[in-house]
Design a protein around this motif. Structure first.
Motif, PDB file in Angstrom:
ATOM      1  N   MET A  38       1.217  12.565  -8.363  1.00  0.00           N
ATOM      2  CA  MET A  38       0.728  11.409  -9.104  1.00  0.00           C
ATOM      3  C   MET A  38       1.364  10.114  -8.606  1.00  0.00           C
ATOM      4  N   TYR A  39       2.449  10.214  -7.869  1.00  0.00           N
ATOM      5  CA  TYR A  39       3.173   9.039  -7.385  1.00  0.00           C
ATOM      6  C   TYR A  39       2.920   8.770  -5.908  1.00  0.00           C
ATOM      7  N   TYR A  40       2.789   9.833  -5.126  1.00  0.00           N
ATOM      8  CA  TYR A  40       2.693   9.677  -3.682  1.00  0.00           C
ATOM      9  C   TYR A  40       1.262   9.950  -3.232  1.00  0.00           C
ATOM     10  N   PRO A  41       0.579   8.957  -2.665  1.00  0.00           N
ATOM     11  CA  PRO A  41      -0.816   9.147  -2.255  1.00  0.00           C
ATOM     12  C   PRO A  41      -0.919  10.028  -1.020  1.00  0.00           C
ATOM     13  N   ILE A  42      -2.024  10.742  -0.937  1.00  0.00           N
ATOM     14  CA  ILE A  42      -2.284  11.563   0.248  1.00  0.00           C
ATOM     15  C   ILE A  42      -2.754  10.689   1.412  1.00  0.00           C
ATOM     16  N   PRO A  43      -3.707   9.752   1.206  1.00  0.00           N
ATOM     17  CA  PRO A  43      -4.122   8.887   2.330  1.00  0.00           C
ATOM     18  C   PRO A  43      -3.075   7.824   2.622  1.00  0.00           C
ATOM     19  N   PRO A  46      -1.673   0.740   3.339  1.00  0.00           N
ATOM     20  CA  PRO A  46      -1.016  -0.257   4.196  1.00  0.00           C
ATOM     21  C   PRO A  46       0.237  -0.868   3.581  1.00  0.00           C
ATOM     22  N   LEU A  47       0.336  -0.918   2.267  1.00  0.00           N
ATOM     23  CA  LEU A  47       1.479  -1.555   1.630  1.00  0.00           C
ATOM     24  C   LEU A  47       2.494  -0.538   1.102  1.00  0.00           C
ATOM     25  N   LYS A  48       2.346   0.713   1.474  1.00  0.00           N
ATOM     26  CA  LYS A  48       3.313   1.733   1.042  1.00  0.00           C
ATOM     27  C   LYS A  48       3.600   2.647   2.219  1.00  0.00           C
ATOM     28  N   GLN A  49       4.859   2.729   2.587  1.00  0.00           N
ATOM     29  CA  GLN A  49       5.265   3.537   3.729  1.00  0.00           C
ATOM     30  C   GLN A  49       6.134   4.676   3.214  1.00  0.00           C
ATOM     31  N   MET A  50       5.565   5.885   3.117  1.00  0.00           N
ATOM     32  CA  MET A  50       6.317   7.034   2.628  1.00  0.00           C
ATOM     33  C   MET A  50       6.896   7.852   3.792  1.00  0.00           C
ATOM     34  N   ASN A  51       6.046   8.157   4.758  1.00  0.00           N
ATOM     35  CA  ASN A  51       6.465   8.954   5.903  1.00  0.00           C
ATOM     36  C   ASN A  51       5.916   8.316   7.178  1.00  0.00           C
ATOM     37  N   THR A  52       6.288   8.856   8.303  1.00  0.00           N
ATOM     38  CA  THR A  52       5.811   8.337   9.578  1.00  0.00           C
ATOM     39  C   THR A  52       4.317   8.556   9.720  1.00  0.00           C
ATOM     40  N   ASN A  53       3.611   7.508  10.070  1.00  0.00           N
ATOM     41  CA  ASN A  53       2.176   7.585  10.291  1.00  0.00           C
ATOM     42  C   ASN A  53       1.938   8.147  11.687  1.00  0.00           C
ATOM     43  N   MET A  58       3.723   3.042  16.504  1.00  0.00           N
ATOM     44  CA  MET A  58       5.002   2.729  15.874  1.00  0.00           C
ATOM     45  C   MET A  58       5.185   3.450  14.544  1.00  0.00           C
ATOM     46  N   GLY A  59       4.247   4.268  14.158  1.00  0.00           N
ATOM     47  CA  GLY A  59       4.407   5.061  12.940  1.00  0.00           C
ATOM     48  C   GLY A  59       4.231   4.296  11.655  1.00  0.00           C
TER      49      GLY A  59
END
Length: 254
Positions: A38-43, A46-53, A58-59
């Motif tokens: 409920m807190y961490y989106p799957i997609p 752009p304004l939230k960086q949870m893990n390396t893209n 540049m991830g």
């Protein structure tokens, strides 16, 4: 046996309390989370960086726009007139909005929000901020009473002297309405001068007919600075890349 059990329980309580204390004091420990999906989106956002893209360079989720591009609907924010070229703004920028009572009243509201704290309700430079920091000019004194709409628009966008830029805070259409109201304050009559201002332009202060002041109004059927069509080609007119072809010459080529 009883004594050993008592000592063991006390030791366990001390260890448990120290673990809780340490865990609560850690700034990087969010504690126990329930339903993290409920807190961490799957997609990627752009304004939230949870893990390396793993897709973008540049991830990072937020990618840098291509050099020279303008976001859709933001072209009006770029007049392409340099900060130190207020003279060019005076000569080239024309107010696309008509001088009506409604536009002046909207300009008054925007002026109260963004300008009055320095320039004062009467436009005399006696706002509460100006009382602390001296040097705010009066619109009805000296060269300031002759500033046209393009000059005022440019100063709102880029600032001047100790006045900071307001281009990121005030939208382009709002700048034009503020410029209208400042032009009215140049009379030195304050907000009470609106009726006289409209009357001088051949308008009834109770009506909203368009002004006939050609000096500050945009010509009809001509391209205007800081004005673009978001949806070109509408209104039944076919876009021809700037060429107005007649029916006789607009024949298909073999």
């Amino acid at each position: 046996m009883t004594h050993s059990l008592k000592l063991g329980l006390q030791a366990s309580a001390i260890v448990f309390a120290s673990v809780l204390s340490t865990g609560c004091n850690r700034a990087d420990d969010p504690g126990l989370e329930y339903a993290p999906e409920m807190y961490y989106p799957i997609p990627y956002e752009p304004l939230k960086q949870m893990n390396t893209n793993t897709v973008n360079p540049m991830g990072l989720n937020e990618r840098t726009p291509v050099v020279g591009t303008v976001p859709l609907g933001k072209l009006n924010y770029y007049s392409h007139i340099p900060k130190d070229s207020v003279g060019i703004a005076e000569r080239t920028l024309k107010n696309p909005a008509p001088y009506t009572k409604e536009n002046l009243q909207e300009g008054q509201t925007l002026y109260t929000r963004n300008c009055q704290h320095c320039h004062g309700e009467q436009g005399d430079g006696q706002g509460p901020v100006a009382a602390k920091f001296k040097g705010v000019p009066s619109y009805s004194a000296g060269a300031y009473k002759n500033m046209n709409d393009g000059h005022i628009y440019h100063v709102i966008q880029w600032g001047k002297g100790r006045m900071m830029p307001h281009g990121s805070q005030v939208a382009p259409d709002e700048r034009w309405r503020i410029a209208m109201y400042v032009r009215m304050l140049q009379q030195g009559k304050g907000p009470e001068g609106m009726a006289d201002f409209l009357k001088a332009r051949g308008q009834d202060s109770g009506l909203s007919s368009e002004s006939t002041d050609g000096q500050n109004q945009a010509p009809v059927q001509e391209a205007q600075a800081d004005k673009e069509s978001v949806t070109p080609g509408q209104g039944g007119v076919e876009a021809r890349n700037g060429t107005n072809l007649s029916s006789e010459t607009a024949k298909p080529q073999n």
